[in-house]
Write a protein that holds these residues in place. Sequence first.
Motif, mmCIF file in Angstrom:
data_model
loop_
_atom_site.group_PDB
_atom_site.id
_atom_site.type_symbol
_atom_site.label_atom_id
_atom_site.label_comp_id
_atom_site.label_asym_id
_atom_site.label_seq_id
_atom_site.Cartn_x
_atom_site.Cartn_y
_atom_site.Cartn_z
ATOM 1 N N ILE A 83 42.134 32.771 38.899
ATOM 2 C CA ILE A 83 41.364 33.210 40.060
ATOM 3 C C ILE A 83 41.728 32.426 41.309
ATOM 4 N N ALA A 84 41.720 31.098 41.198
ATOM 5 C CA ALA A 84 41.982 30.266 42.371
ATOM 6 C C ALA A 84 43.358 30.551 42.957
ATOM 7 N N LEU B 31 46.711 32.850 47.173
ATOM 8 C CA LEU B 31 47.897 33.644 47.488
ATOM 9 C C LEU B 31 47.539 34.851 48.343
ATOM 10 N N PHE B 32 46.499 35.562 47.951
ATOM 11 C CA PHE B 32 46.068 36.742 48.707
ATOM 12 C C PHE B 32 45.678 36.353 50.129
ATOM 13 N N LEU C 177 48.835 35.409 52.244
ATOM 14 C CA LEU C 177 49.662 36.578 52.520
ATOM 15 C C LEU C 177 49.026 37.500 53.554
ATOM 16 N N ILE C 178 47.752 37.826 53.362
ATOM 17 C CA ILE C 178 47.072 38.742 54.270
ATOM 18 C C ILE C 178 47.019 38.166 55.682
ATOM 19 N N CYS C 179 46.645 36.898 55.799
ATOM 20 C CA CYS C 179 46.537 36.266 57.117
ATOM 21 C C CYS C 179 47.864 36.303 57.862
ATOM 22 N N ASN C 180 48.947 35.959 57.175
ATOM 23 C CA ASN C 180 50.236 35.855 57.847
ATOM 24 C C ASN C 180 50.879 37.210 58.100
ATOM 25 N N VAL C 181 50.717 38.141 57.175
ATOM 26 C CA VAL C 181 51.253 39.486 57.400
ATOM 27 C C VAL C 181 50.557 40.129 58.602
ATOM 28 N N TYR C 182 49.241 40.005 58.644
ATOM 29 C CA TYR C 182 48.498 40.582 59.775
ATOM 30 C C TYR C 182 48.900 39.918 61.086
#
Length: 237
Positions: free
Chosen positions: A19-20, A25-26, A29-34
């Motif tokens: 989980i951690a 990772l999620f 990834l989301i922060c930087n892709v956006y």
Amino acid sequence: MNIIGLYKKEIKSYFNSPIAYLVVLFFVLICNVYFFLFSQFVARNVANLRSYFALMPLIFIILIPSITMRSWAEEKKVGTAELLFTLPLTNWELVLAKFLSSLTLLAIMLGITVFVPITLSILGDFESGQIIGEYFGTLLLGAAGLAIGQFISSITSNQISAYIFSVVAILFITLIGDISFFMNPTAVLSKIFSYLSFSFHFESFRKGLIDTRDMFYFFIIIFYFLYLNVKVINLRK
């Protein structure tokens, strides 16, 4: 076992499961892709990270419940909650140990993203004080969500229910200030809804401004839901 021992046990339980790692990772990834693709940071040629932190309230709606869903619900499922209650710890110590462990995971998540402002500092003159304010506000926002999620986990019977109800609760308190877009409340109600909203109080932090009124709001939310968590334990005992 003292509160430090329980805190260490909770931290290990996070990293002994996938989980951690998936949450971290999620999040990264989301922060930087956006930030780099969708917010067009490079094209705008502006030396600030406001668009990076603007997404935090929405990301936390999904991520925070995934951290807290197993906090108490898992203990009840496997039957270890009763064992915890027999430890020589007060109810507040039990709640704080779990809260601080999840807060540590959140801090690790945010700490990993520090490479973004460090790397971008070569491209422009970023205000370090502004970035510190943004990170501080994000930590407070996340801590408030953790307190809510942990309380909901204490009153639900399984992790799935804890996750769903936590998402709904954090979504509601995050976006309640935008209710005027869908309804036509009075001016007084509109101000009340805005004041109760996470987004409203995070706005100053997103700009790098540390407002004591917004700090006080988040501290009240954190304390209130931890207090409710303690009351739930009292009832279970």
